[in-house]
Enzyme design. Structure first.
Site, PDB file in Angstrom:
ATOM      1  N   ASP A 110     -63.325 -90.400 -12.276  1.00  0.00           N
ATOM      2  CA  ASP A 110     -64.653 -90.987 -12.118  1.00  0.00           C
ATOM      3  C   ASP A 110     -65.325 -91.128 -13.485  1.00  0.00           C
ATOM      4  O   ASP A 110     -64.704 -90.881 -14.519  1.00  0.00           O
ATOM      5  CB  ASP A 110     -65.502 -90.163 -11.141  1.00  0.00           C
ATOM      6  CG  ASP A 110     -65.715 -88.727 -11.595  1.00  0.00           C
ATOM      7  OD1 ASP A 110     -65.535 -88.421 -12.801  1.00  0.00           O
ATOM      8  OD2 ASP A 110     -66.076 -87.892 -10.745  1.00  0.00           O
ATOM      9  N   GLN A 111     -66.574 -91.475 -13.479  1.00  0.00           N
ATOM     10  CA  GLN A 111     -67.312 -91.700 -14.722  1.00  0.00           C
ATOM     11  C   GLN A 111     -67.408 -90.439 -15.576  1.00  0.00           C
ATOM     12  O   GLN A 111     -67.566 -90.504 -16.783  1.00  0.00           O
ATOM     13  CB  GLN A 111     -68.711 -92.240 -14.396  1.00  0.00           C
ATOM     14  CG  GLN A 111     -69.462 -92.743 -15.593  1.00  0.00           C
ATOM     15  CD  GLN A 111     -70.778 -93.415 -15.198  1.00  0.00           C
ATOM     16  OE1 GLN A 111     -71.169 -93.376 -14.049  1.00  0.00           O
ATOM     17  NE2 GLN A 111     -71.428 -94.021 -16.168  1.00  0.00           N
TER      18      GLN A 111
END
Length: 135
Positions: free
Chosen positions: A16-17
């Protein structure tokens, strides 16, 4: 043997980010482990489907201890717990290359007849293989 291990390399798309493995991907790692556990017993999930049997997940539990990150080489340990009636239960442990426990979990699957969509007892050939895994 009641457990089987596979290695999985974390791909960039699975993060994810924040740079850690997105939580939903652990269910896929567990699935990969289950399929290979079955294959290690001599059971092909594809063959079971060709025989009209599927194994949907009806319960899934995940416990996150530490994050997995891009390019980590993970060990997914799939542990057979029991098969009772139409259900089969597994536990999972995921470790990194330093053998740190990252994630644990469990799942319950149900043997289902693909034509009727109803739970069924596992076929004899499946029970025979599973019985051998209980040792």
């Amino acid at each position: 043997m009641n457990f089987h291990e596979i290695k999985v390399r974390v791909r960039y798309a699975e993060t994810d980010q924040m740079g850690v493995v997105y939580h939903g991907n652990y269910a896929e790692y567990f699935e990969m482990g289950r399929v290979e556990w079955l294959r290690n017993l001599g059971l092909s999930y594809r063959f079971m489907e060709e025989q009209g049997i599927m194994l949907p997940v009806v319960n899934l539990v995940l416990n996150y201890k530490k994050p997995a990150r891009y390019d980590d080489l993970l060990t997914v340990r799939t542990i057979f717990k029991k098969q009772q009636s139409v259900k089969i239960e597994f536990e999972y442990e995921i470790y990194n290359e330093n053998t740190e426990l990252l994630t644990t979990g469990s799942s319950i699957l149900v043997f289902v007849d693909m034509k009727t969509g109803k739970p069924v007892m596992p076929p004899g050939y499946v029970l025979e293989k599973i019985k051998g895994a209980d040792k």
